[in-house]
Write a protein that holds these residues in place. Structure first.
Motif, short mmCIF file in Angstrom:
data_model
loop_
_atom_site.label_atom_id
_atom_site.label_comp_id
_atom_site.label_asym_id
_atom_site.label_seq_id
_atom_site.Cartn_x
_atom_site.Cartn_y
_atom_site.Cartn_z
N LEU A 8 -6.86 0.66 2.40
CA LEU A 8 -5.66 0.98 3.19
C LEU A 8 -5.18 -0.26 3.95
CD1 LEU A 8 -6.85 4.37 4.72
CD2 LEU A 8 -5.23 4.08 2.82
N CYS A 9 -3.85 -0.44 3.98
CA CYS A 9 -3.30 -1.45 4.89
C CYS A 9 -3.70 -1.07 6.33
CB CYS A 9 -1.78 -1.49 4.78
SG CYS A 9 -1.18 -2.25 3.24
N ALA A 10 -3.94 -2.06 7.14
CA ALA A 10 -4.42 -1.82 8.50
C ALA A 10 -3.32 -1.21 9.37
CB ALA A 10 -4.90 -3.13 9.11
N THR A 11 -3.71 -0.69 10.51
CA THR A 11 -2.74 -0.19 11.48
C THR A 11 -1.77 -1.30 11.85
OG1 THR A 11 -4.26 -0.73 13.29
CG2 THR A 11 -4.33 1.52 12.43
N GLY A 12 -0.56 -0.90 12.16
CA GLY A 12 0.45 -1.89 12.53
C GLY A 12 1.07 -2.56 11.32
N LYS A 13 0.76 -2.05 10.10
CA LYS A 13 1.27 -2.67 8.89
C LYS A 13 1.73 -1.59 7.90
CE LYS A 13 -1.63 -6.82 9.19
NZ LYS A 13 -2.57 -7.69 8.49
N PHE A 14 2.42 -2.03 6.87
CA PHE A 14 2.85 -1.13 5.80
C PHE A 14 3.05 -1.95 4.52
CE2 PHE A 14 6.74 -2.94 7.38
CZ PHE A 14 7.53 -3.10 6.27
N SER A 15 3.07 -1.24 3.38
CA SER A 15 3.33 -1.93 2.11
C SER A 15 4.01 -0.95 1.15
CB SER A 15 2.05 -2.45 1.47
OG SER A 15 2.32 -2.99 0.18
N THR A 16 5.10 -1.41 0.56
CA THR A 16 5.80 -0.60 -0.45
C THR A 16 5.40 -0.99 -1.88
OG1 THR A 16 7.63 -2.19 -0.48
CG2 THR A 16 7.80 -0.33 1.06
N SER A 67 -3.72 -7.75 -2.94
CA SER A 67 -4.10 -8.50 -1.75
C SER A 67 -3.54 -7.85 -0.49
CB SER A 67 -3.59 -9.93 -1.86
OG SER A 67 -3.74 -10.63 -0.65
N SER A 68 -4.26 -8.03 0.59
CA SER A 68 -3.80 -7.50 1.88
C SER A 68 -2.56 -8.25 2.38
CB SER A 68 -4.93 -7.62 2.91
OG SER A 68 -5.29 -8.98 3.12
N THR A 69 -2.25 -9.34 1.74
CA THR A 69 -1.08 -10.12 2.17
C THR A 69 0.22 -9.37 1.92
OG1 THR A 69 -0.99 -11.27 0.04
CG2 THR A 69 -2.24 -12.32 1.81
N THR A 70 0.16 -8.35 1.05
CA THR A 70 1.37 -7.56 0.81
C THR A 70 1.60 -6.54 1.93
OG1 THR A 70 0.13 -5.97 -0.54
CG2 THR A 70 1.19 -7.81 -1.70
N CYS A 71 0.60 -6.37 2.79
CA CYS A 71 0.75 -5.45 3.92
C CYS A 71 1.60 -6.16 5.01
CB CYS A 71 -0.61 -5.05 4.48
SG CYS A 71 -1.66 -4.17 3.28
N ALA A 72 2.82 -5.73 5.16
CA ALA A 72 3.75 -6.37 6.10
C ALA A 72 3.56 -5.82 7.52
CB ALA A 72 5.18 -6.13 5.63
N LEU A 73 3.85 -6.65 8.50
CA LEU A 73 3.73 -6.26 9.91
C LEU A 73 4.90 -5.37 10.33
CD1 LEU A 73 2.74 -9.72 11.41
CD2 LEU A 73 1.20 -7.78 11.00
N ASP A 110 -0.12 3.52 14.54
CA ASP A 110 -1.56 3.66 14.77
C ASP A 110 -2.28 4.25 13.54
OD1 ASP A 110 -0.56 6.20 14.83
OD2 ASP A 110 -1.26 6.68 16.87
N ALA A 111 -1.52 4.40 12.44
CA ALA A 111 -2.13 4.92 11.19
C ALA A 111 -2.35 3.78 10.20
CB ALA A 111 -1.23 5.99 10.58
N ARG A 112 -3.29 4.00 9.28
CA ARG A 112 -3.54 3.04 8.20
C ARG A 112 -2.90 3.56 6.91
NH1 ARG A 112 -9.40 1.56 7.19
NH2 ARG A 112 -9.67 3.83 7.14
N GLY A 113 -2.65 2.64 6.00
CA GLY A 113 -2.14 3.03 4.69
C GLY A 113 -0.68 3.41 4.68
N ASN A 114 0.09 2.89 5.58
CA ASN A 114 1.52 3.19 5.62
C ASN A 114 2.20 2.61 4.37
OD1 ASN A 114 1.52 4.45 8.24
ND2 ASN A 114 1.17 2.38 9.08
N ASP A 115 3.05 3.44 3.73
CA ASP A 115 3.67 3.02 2.48
C ASP A 115 5.18 2.79 2.59
OD1 ASP A 115 4.61 5.59 2.68
OD2 ASP A 115 3.55 6.36 0.92
N ASP A 116 5.68 2.79 3.83
CA ASP A 116 7.11 2.54 4.00
C ASP A 116 7.34 2.01 5.42
OD1 ASP A 116 9.85 3.16 2.57
OD2 ASP A 116 10.09 3.71 4.69
#
Length: 298
Positions: free
Chosen positions: A244-252, A258-264, A272-278
Motif C-alpha cells: 500500500l502507498c503510505a498515508t499522505g500519498k496516493f497513486s492512480t 515502485s513507491s515513487t509512483t505514490c504521489a504526495l 490518514d489512510a494507506r493505499g489511496n488510489d485517487d
C-alpha cells in the motif's frame, strides 16, 4: 560282367577284382549314382548343411543347420561348422548359408543372446528410455528421456517418442516414466514453453504484478497491482505482495513497480489512510486549520 561300385562309393582303379576297391564318399558328401570313377563324383552337401554319414547315397542325408545358426561352408561333416547368429540378431529358419540371413533386433530393443531363433528374444527398452540402434546387444544402448520429458511406454525407438511436459510445468528427472514427474510452475511464475527441465525455466511475473495460479502457461495470468499499491519484487505469488502507498500519498498507476509512483497529497490536504488510489482521497484541512507541507497524514 564288370560290377558297378554302389551308390555312395567310387573307385579310380582299373582292372579291379574285388569290391574292396570301392571307397566310400567321405562325411559331408554323397553320391546318388553307382559306378563312380572319381572322388569328385561325390557331391558336397551345400552351404548351410552338414552330414556325418560316410558313404551317403542321398542329399537328404545333408542336415540343415538349426534355427539361429548358419554356415558358409559346403561339404561340412559336422554341426560344429554351424555358426550362431551374434547377440542382437536372430534367425527363424534352418539351413541358412550366410550371416546376412540373421535378422537384427529392431530399434527400441536389444538382445544379449547368441543363436537366437525369434524376435521374441529381443527385449524392449524400459519405459522412460529409447534406442535408435538396430541390432543392439545391450540395455546400455537404451537412452534415458531427457529431463522435461517422460514416456510410459516400452520399446521406444526415438527421442521423439518421449513426451514433453506441457507448458506451465517442468521436470528435473531424466528417464521419467510418468507425467506425475512434471511439476507445475509455482504461483507467481509461468511458462509458455514445453519440455522445461528446470524450475528456473518458469518465468517470474514482473515487477508490479502477481499471480496466484499454479502451472500458469502465459504472462496474462500475472495480474497488475491495483492503483494505490506497488510491488518492487518479481515472482509475487499473492496480492498481498502489492504494498500500500503510505498515508499522505496516493497513486492512480496500475501495476506500479515502485513507491515513487505514490504521489504526495498537496499542501492543505491530508490522508490518514494507506493505499489511496485517487487524489480525491486526500482530504482538505478543515476550517480553522491549514498545512504548508505536502504529504500530510493528519
Amino acid at each position: 560282367d564288370c560290377i558297378l561300385c554302389g551308390m555312395g562309393k567310387y573307385s579310380t582303379e582299373t582292372g579291379a577284382t574285388e569290391s574292396g576297391v570301392c571307397q566310400s564318399c567321405i562325411a559331408g558328401k554323397f553320391s546318388a549314382t553307382s559306378g563312380n570313377a572319381a572322388e569328385t563324383d561325390c557331391h558336397n552337401c551345400g552351404a548351410g548343411k552338414y552330414s556325418e554319414i560316410v558313404g551317403s547315397i542321398s542329399e537328404s542325408n545333408c542336415v540343415p543347420c538349426g534355427l539361429g545358426k548358419y554356415s558358409t561352408r559346403s561339404g561340412a561333416s559336422s554341426a560344429d561348422v554351424c555358426v550362431s547368429c551374434g547377440a542382437g540378431k536372430f534367425l527363424r529358419f534352418m539351413g541358412s548359408q550366410s550371416e546376412d540371413d540373421c535378422s537384427h533386433c529392431g530399434a527400441g530393443t536389444y538382445s544379449t543372446m547368441t543363436g537366437a531363433t525369434s524376435a521374441d528374444t529381443c527385449s524392449k527398452c524400459d519405459a522412460g528410455k529409447y534406442s535408435p540402434v538396430i541390432g543392439a546387444v545391450s540395455h546400455q544402448t537404451c537412452r534415458s528421456c531427457g529431463a522435461g520429458k517422460y514416456s510410459p511406454s516400452t520399446g521406444n525407438q526415438a527421442e521423439a517418442d518421449c513426451v514433453a511436459c506441457s507448458a506451465g510445468k517442468f521436470s528435473t528427472t531424466p528417464g521419467a516414466t510418468s507425467e506425475d514427474t512434471c511439476n507445475p510452475c509455482v504461483a507467481g511464475k509461468f511458462s509458455s514453453a514445453e519440455a522445461n527441465s528446470a524450475e528456473s525455466d518458469c518465468v517470474a511475473c514482473g515487477f508490479g504484478t502477481y499471480s496466484t495460479a499454479l502451472g500458469a502457461v502465459d504472462v496474462s495470468t500475472c495480474q497488475l497491482c491495483s492503483a494505490g499499491k506497488y510491488a518492487s519484487t518479481q515472482g509475487n505469488a499473492m496480492e498481498s505482495k502489492c504494498l500500500l502507498c503510505a498515508t499522505g500519498k496516493f497513486s492512480t498507476v496500475l501495476g506500479s513497480a515502485s513507491s515513487t509512483t505514490c504521489a504526495l497529497c498537496a499542501a492543505g490536504k491530508f490522508s490518514d489512510a494507506r493505499g489511496n488510489d485517487d487524489e480525491s482521497d486526500c482530504q482538505a484541512c478543515g476550517a480553522g486549520t491549514y498545512s504548508e507541507y505536502e504529504g500530510n497524514d493528519a
